[in-house]
Design an enzyme around this catalytic site. Structure first.
Site, PDB file in Angstrom:
ATOM      1  N   ASP A  61       4.127 -12.128 -30.434  1.00 18.86           N
ATOM      2  CA  ASP A  61       3.925 -13.013 -31.586  1.00 18.86           C
ATOM      3  C   ASP A  61       3.910 -14.444 -31.052  1.00 18.86           C
ATOM      4  OD1 ASP A  61       4.132 -14.612 -33.815  1.00 18.86           O
ATOM      5  OD2 ASP A  61       5.694 -13.412 -34.780  1.00 18.86           O
ATOM      6  N   TYR A 159      -2.680 -25.166 -43.461  1.00 19.82           N
ATOM      7  CA  TYR A 159      -3.684 -24.732 -42.476  1.00 19.82           C
ATOM      8  C   TYR A 159      -4.435 -25.952 -41.929  1.00 19.82           C
ATOM      9  CZ  TYR A 159      -7.651 -22.172 -40.480  1.00 19.82           C
ATOM     10  OH  TYR A 159      -8.615 -21.666 -39.616  1.00 19.82           O
TER      11      TYR A 159
HETATM   12  P1  NAP Z   1      -8.510 -12.882 -38.102  1.00 18.32           P
HETATM   13  O1  NAP Z   1      -9.736 -12.095 -38.279  1.00 18.32           O
HETATM   14  O2  NAP Z   1      -7.503 -12.904 -39.204  1.00 18.32           O
HETATM   15  O3  NAP Z   1      -7.787 -12.407 -36.747  1.00 18.32           O
HETATM   16  C1  NAP Z   1      -6.635 -13.061 -36.339  1.00 18.32           C
HETATM   17  C2  NAP Z   1      -6.157 -12.497 -35.025  1.00 18.32           C
HETATM   18  O4  NAP Z   1      -5.032 -13.286 -34.622  1.00 18.32           O
HETATM   19  C3  NAP Z   1      -5.689 -11.075 -35.106  1.00 18.32           C
HETATM   20  O5  NAP Z   1      -6.026 -10.422 -33.907  1.00 18.32           O
HETATM   21  C4  NAP Z   1      -4.174 -11.200 -35.231  1.00 18.32           C
HETATM   22  O6  NAP Z   1      -3.437 -10.129 -34.672  1.00 18.32           O
HETATM   23  C5  NAP Z   1      -3.926 -12.424 -34.408  1.00 18.32           C
HETATM   24  N1  NAP Z   1      -2.704 -13.114 -34.782  1.00 18.32           N
HETATM   25  C6  NAP Z   1      -2.391 -13.696 -35.961  1.00 18.32           C
HETATM   26  N2  NAP Z   1      -1.164 -14.218 -35.901  1.00 18.32           N
HETATM   27  C7  NAP Z   1      -0.693 -13.963 -34.660  1.00 18.32           C
HETATM   28  C8  NAP Z   1       0.514 -14.241 -33.993  1.00 18.32           C
HETATM   29  N3  NAP Z   1       1.512 -14.880 -34.593  1.00 18.32           N
HETATM   30  N4  NAP Z   1       0.648 -13.814 -32.712  1.00 18.32           N
HETATM   31  C9  NAP Z   1      -0.334 -13.156 -32.076  1.00 18.32           C
HETATM   32  N5  NAP Z   1      -1.513 -12.868 -32.662  1.00 18.32           N
HETATM   33  C10 NAP Z   1      -1.675 -13.256 -33.941  1.00 18.32           C
HETATM   34  O7  NAP Z   1      -8.844 -14.414 -37.824  1.00 18.32           O
HETATM   35  P2  NAP Z   1     -10.144 -15.095 -37.185  1.00 18.32           P
HETATM   36  O8  NAP Z   1     -11.046 -15.496 -38.299  1.00 18.32           O
HETATM   37  O9  NAP Z   1     -10.664 -14.269 -36.071  1.00 18.32           O
HETATM   38  O10 NAP Z   1      -9.482 -16.432 -36.636  1.00 18.32           O
HETATM   39  C11 NAP Z   1      -9.245 -16.663 -35.252  1.00 18.32           C
HETATM   40  C12 NAP Z   1      -8.990 -18.136 -35.029  1.00 18.32           C
HETATM   41  O11 NAP Z   1     -10.148 -18.870 -35.447  1.00 18.32           O
HETATM   42  C13 NAP Z   1      -7.837 -18.705 -35.856  1.00 18.32           C
HETATM   43  O12 NAP Z   1      -7.148 -19.674 -35.091  1.00 18.32           O
HETATM   44  C14 NAP Z   1      -8.521 -19.346 -37.035  1.00 18.32           C
HETATM   45  O13 NAP Z   1      -7.753 -20.371 -37.600  1.00 18.32           O
HETATM   46  C15 NAP Z   1      -9.774 -19.864 -36.373  1.00 18.32           C
HETATM   47  N6  NAP Z   1     -10.890 -20.133 -37.285  1.00 18.32           N
HETATM   48  C16 NAP Z   1     -11.449 -19.147 -38.039  1.00 18.32           C
HETATM   49  C17 NAP Z   1     -12.524 -19.442 -38.865  1.00 18.32           C
HETATM   50  C18 NAP Z   1     -13.227 -18.399 -39.688  1.00 18.32           C
HETATM   51  O14 NAP Z   1     -14.098 -18.783 -40.505  1.00 18.32           O
HETATM   52  N7  NAP Z   1     -12.924 -17.119 -39.544  1.00 18.32           N
HETATM   53  C19 NAP Z   1     -13.002 -20.750 -38.942  1.00 18.32           C
HETATM   54  C20 NAP Z   1     -12.405 -21.742 -38.189  1.00 18.32           C
HETATM   55  C21 NAP Z   1     -11.358 -21.405 -37.351  1.00 18.32           C
HETATM   56  P3  NAP Z   1      -3.207  -8.718 -35.453  1.00 18.32           P
HETATM   57  O15 NAP Z   1      -4.560  -8.048 -35.477  1.00 18.32           O
HETATM   58  O16 NAP Z   1      -2.235  -7.978 -34.635  1.00 18.32           O
HETATM   59  O17 NAP Z   1      -2.722  -9.083 -36.824  1.00 18.32           O
END
Ligand code: NAP
Length: 255
Positions: A61, A159
């Site tokens: 984590d 966020y």
């Molecule tokens: P996602 O689909 O919700 O996936 C999040 C991933 O992060 C999952 O693998 C999760 O692990 C892991 N995670 C969450 N909390 C964690 C923790 N405390 N320790 C270790 N792993 C953790 O999110 P995503 O959209 O791919 O986002 C990835 C990054 O891109 C984030 O930083 C997000 O803020 C950023 N982002 C996303 C978007 C978008 O539109 N999607 C846009 C801008 C920025 P588990 O599978 O084990 O839960």
């Protein structure tokens, strides 16, 4: 075949998985960190191996600083080096609440995951890189930020604040680590199709159709993966503290 190693936090799903895949296609070895979804992490590992890379899955984590030592130790025990740290793991607030209603618990959870955890994990890995313990030629650090670092969403203030913090964190580490040959970058995704955005898919479908982004489509995890790959493969050697927008042009002011 190179044996460069990327430690990618939150690589089980979404953008992290896209990054892992892009790197694996170029023979990188990947440490696939996840928090709770081990099945998804194993699926990423299969994809990495299918793409020609190697990998291991490590539960940790990032919000819990006590887990960092183990995450780094398991990486070094298995691969013996870290060429690139990708701070990707992140979370949206569990419930979107107006800035006038949001809670201390939500604020603390989001900030610990999105900012405090990456800050101290970077500190730990950067010290190893500085001390040349890792013996890698061109170490680098990539932080996954967000358009939310500058675009206001009043129903997820914590966020936005965490991502604004990631931007300054990138600047600070880029400044401090340049003398050791360690470049630091922020990749700033726009609207990317992942589990994180699935709850607001209809809203964003409509906005994109109406022209919110000059490039009228959703972004995909591979779009972010391509940008990380360019950094990984040393295609930006004279840039540090740089922000790379991967957002279909969302960041441009338009008339
Ligand atoms: P996602 O689909 O919700 O996936 C999040 C991933 O992060 C999952 O693998 C999760 O692990 C892991 N995670 C969450 N909390 C964690 C923790 N405390 N320790 C270790 N792993 C953790 O999110 P995503 O959209 O791919 O986002 C990835 C990054 O891109 C984030 O930083 C997000 O803020 C950023 N982002 C996303 C978007 C978008 O539109 N999607 C846009 C801008 C920025 P588990 O599978 O084990 O839960």
């Amino acid at each position: 075949m190179t044996n460069k190693v990327a430690l990618v936090t939150g690589a089980a799903r979404g953008i992290g998985r896209g990054i892992a895949n892009s790197l694996a296609k170029h023979q990188w070895s990947i440490v696939i960190n996840y928090r709770s979804n081990v099945e998804a992490a194993k699926e990423t590992l299969h994809m990495v191996e299918y793409s020609g890379g190697r990998g291991i899955v490590v539960q940790a984590d990032v919000a819990n600083l006590a887990d960092h030592q183990r995450l780094v130790d398991e990486t070094l025990q298995h691969f013996g080096r870290i060429d690139m740290l990708v701070n990707n793991a992140g979370m949206a607030p569990r419930v979107r609440m107006d800035i006038l209603d949001t809670t201390e618990a939500s604020y603390d959870e989001v900030m610990a995951t999105n900012l405090k955890g990456p800050f101290f994990l970077t500190q730990r890995v950067a010290r190893l890189m500085r001390d040349s313990i890792l013996q890698v030629p061109i170490p680098k650090i990539v932080n996954i930020g967000s358009l939310s670092s500058y675009a206001s969403s009043v129903n997820r203030a914590e966020y936005c604040i965490s991502k604004a913090g990631i931007s300054m964190m990138t600047t600070l580490y880029a400044d401090r680590l340049a003398e050791y040959g360690i470049n630091v970058y922020e990749i700033r995704p726009g609207i990317i199709a992942t589990d994180m955005t699935s709850a607001v898919q209809e809203k964003y479908d409509k906005l994109i159709d109406e022209g919110l982004t000059p490039i009228r489509r959703w972004g995909y995890p591979d779009d972010v993966g391509c940008a990380v790959l360019a950094i990984a493969e040393d295609l930006l050697p004279f840039s540090t503290g740089e922000v790379i927008n991967v957002d279909g042009g969302f960041h441009m002011r338009r008339l």
